[in-house]
Design a protein around this motif. Sequence first.
Motif, PDB file in Angstrom:
ATOM      1  N   GLU A   5     -34.807  -6.100  20.936  1.00 62.38           N
ATOM      2  CA  GLU A   5     -34.809  -5.981  22.223  1.00 62.38           C
ATOM      3  C   GLU A   5     -35.661  -6.722  22.985  1.00 62.38           C
ATOM      4  O   GLU A   5     -35.553  -7.253  24.083  1.00 62.38           O
ATOM      5  CB  GLU A   5     -34.879  -4.501  22.549  1.00 62.38           C
ATOM      6  N   PHE A   8     -34.872 -10.289  23.117  1.00 61.71           N
ATOM      7  CA  PHE A   8     -33.988 -10.634  23.993  1.00 61.71           C
ATOM      8  C   PHE A   8     -34.420 -10.725  25.640  1.00 61.71           C
ATOM      9  O   PHE A   8     -34.244 -11.492  26.222  1.00 61.71           O
ATOM     10  CB  PHE A   8     -32.582  -9.432  24.026  1.00 61.71           C
ATOM     11  N   LEU A   9     -35.247  -9.658  25.689  1.00 60.40           N
ATOM     12  CA  LEU A   9     -35.897  -9.193  27.013  1.00 60.40           C
ATOM     13  C   LEU A   9     -36.870 -10.581  27.466  1.00 60.40           C
ATOM     14  O   LEU A   9     -36.716 -11.081  28.700  1.00 60.40           O
ATOM     15  CB  LEU A   9     -36.533  -8.222  27.288  1.00 60.40           C
ATOM     16  N   ILE A  12     -34.470 -13.438  28.168  1.00 54.30           N
ATOM     17  CA  ILE A  12     -33.839 -13.415  29.501  1.00 54.30           C
ATOM     18  C   ILE A  12     -34.725 -13.481  30.919  1.00 54.30           C
ATOM     19  O   ILE A  12     -34.528 -14.010  31.699  1.00 54.30           O
ATOM     20  CB  ILE A  12     -33.237 -12.010  29.629  1.00 54.30           C
ATOM     21  N   GLU A  39     -24.540  -6.405  35.559  1.00 54.62           N
ATOM     22  CA  GLU A  39     -23.443  -6.487  34.580  1.00 54.62           C
ATOM     23  C   GLU A  39     -23.809  -7.541  33.768  1.00 54.62           C
ATOM     24  O   GLU A  39     -23.175  -7.588  32.421  1.00 54.62           O
ATOM     25  CB  GLU A  39     -22.105  -6.824  35.550  1.00 54.62           C
ATOM     26  N   ILE A  41     -26.455  -8.977  32.813  1.00 52.89           N
ATOM     27  CA  ILE A  41     -27.458  -8.546  31.621  1.00 52.89           C
ATOM     28  C   ILE A  41     -26.738  -7.739  30.473  1.00 52.89           C
ATOM     29  O   ILE A  41     -27.000  -7.837  29.558  1.00 52.89           O
ATOM     30  CB  ILE A  41     -28.721  -7.633  32.275  1.00 52.89           C
ATOM     31  N   LEU A  42     -25.964  -6.625  31.017  1.00 46.00           N
ATOM     32  CA  LEU A  42     -25.240  -6.020  30.085  1.00 46.00           C
ATOM     33  C   LEU A  42     -24.492  -6.748  29.161  1.00 46.00           C
ATOM     34  O   LEU A  42     -24.430  -6.479  28.104  1.00 46.00           O
ATOM     35  CB  LEU A  42     -24.383  -4.949  30.926  1.00 46.00           C
ATOM     36  N   GLN A  43     -23.709  -7.499  29.494  1.00 46.64           N
ATOM     37  CA  GLN A  43     -22.635  -8.614  28.896  1.00 46.64           C
ATOM     38  C   GLN A  43     -23.620  -9.481  27.916  1.00 46.64           C
ATOM     39  O   GLN A  43     -23.317  -9.501  26.713  1.00 46.64           O
ATOM     40  CB  GLN A  43     -22.018  -9.124  29.831  1.00 46.64           C
ATOM     41  N   TRP A  45     -26.484  -8.715  26.725  1.00 46.15           N
ATOM     42  CA  TRP A  45     -27.046  -7.815  25.792  1.00 46.15           C
ATOM     43  C   TRP A  45     -26.033  -7.444  24.812  1.00 46.15           C
ATOM     44  O   TRP A  45     -26.199  -7.560  23.307  1.00 46.15           O
ATOM     45  CB  TRP A  45     -27.743  -6.678  26.258  1.00 46.15           C
ATOM     46  N   LYS A  46     -24.605  -7.276  24.785  1.00 46.63           N
ATOM     47  CA  LYS A  46     -23.678  -7.086  24.474  1.00 46.63           C
ATOM     48  C   LYS A  46     -23.077  -8.216  23.410  1.00 46.63           C
ATOM     49  O   LYS A  46     -22.818  -8.013  22.472  1.00 46.63           O
ATOM     50  CB  LYS A  46     -22.409  -6.507  25.073  1.00 46.63           C
ATOM     51  N   VAL A  64     -21.922 -17.079  28.936  1.00 49.90           N
ATOM     52  CA  VAL A  64     -21.616 -15.569  28.962  1.00 49.90           C
ATOM     53  C   VAL A  64     -21.839 -15.014  30.503  1.00 49.90           C
ATOM     54  O   VAL A  64     -20.943 -14.353  31.111  1.00 49.90           O
ATOM     55  CB  VAL A  64     -22.780 -14.676  28.438  1.00 49.90           C
TER      56      VAL A  64
END
Lengths: 167, 201
Positions: A5, A8-9, A12, A39, A41-43, A45-46, A64
């Motif tokens: 996490e 990733f953060l 990003i 949305e 950010i969510l995608q 992360w997924k 992405v």
Amino acid sequence: MKETENIFLNLINQHKAIIHKISKMYMNDAEDQRDLFQEIILQLWKAYPTFKGNSKFTTWMYRVCLNTALVYFKKDNKKVDKAPLDENIDVMDINENEGKEEKLTYLYTAVQELNAIEKALIFLFLENQSHRDIAGNLGISEVNARVKLNRTKEKLQFIIKKNGYEF
Amino acid sequence: MNFDDIKNEWNAESSEGNNISTDMLKIKQANTPIDKIRAKMKHEFYYQLFFLLLMVFIPFLAGFSTAIKQVYLITYATTCGFTAYYFFKFYTFYKNSYDMSMDTRKNILWFYYEMKLNVELYKALTYIIAFIAVGFMSAYLFIEKASVFAKILTNLSPVFLILNCFITILIIGVITELWAWFYYGRYLKQVKKVVDELDYE
């Protein structure tokens, strides 16, 4: 998980301007921009487990982000499943940038008249992507990318002129 | 102003505002058309389950005879069988994750065909259930209301009866298509628009 996490953060946050710019290109309304931002950010992360490091992080991120923006569907109910946005993200306010980034204000206004693929082409062009990279990202031939981009640039130029700005 | 000027400002544009926090990663509900369709199918599954449970009580509430009860049992079992089969298919669709890191063409076509396939499956299930219901109603009239039904049949010409069947099928078809379009069509339309824009030469 916590470490993933954080990595990733960190990545990003380094490149969040990409997400801001795409949100502003694809959505006109400030609230919709925030929703799309969330949305993306969510995608991201997924999809993060699919990033193997074979390409640059930004290359993976462009795909992405653009793919999410292309299929994004505006929320019917604005109250649905939202993080406290105001505290966590600030999508750059176009009005705040007026004056200091006047050209970009005109650009963001003009791109609203482009279709979803044309927006993707202009975005990748402004991000200094070569015709080959644009073709690779969109899954079209290099010749097609070149033709489409030239047409889109002409269209954008026309829109900016039509809106009363010298080009 | 020219594109070089725009590019310079574009590249100079920095991202202001706070950093993205872990809270942003905790949101579960995605908002792609696929996720929208999945959410609706999940709701439909619960409705369907509720109606199947409700159907158990119909023979007792309607006071069916033994003969029609047997027909009803067969109808019910067939409906459950088809529903289970299609909902298994929908469940597979529900669990099938998508890969947003593919190139745009692959990604958008995957979305489009996956959605289209599932909307078609949904329509197929609706058709099947509608025809089972019509079949049961016919059997009910033959068995329970034989005398009234025979009177009606003798008074009507075969052409009228065939026309009636045709109109019934047409109505079922129109309702199914309209319902599927109303419920899922706009998501398909949005993705199809992007596919067309990508293919436009």
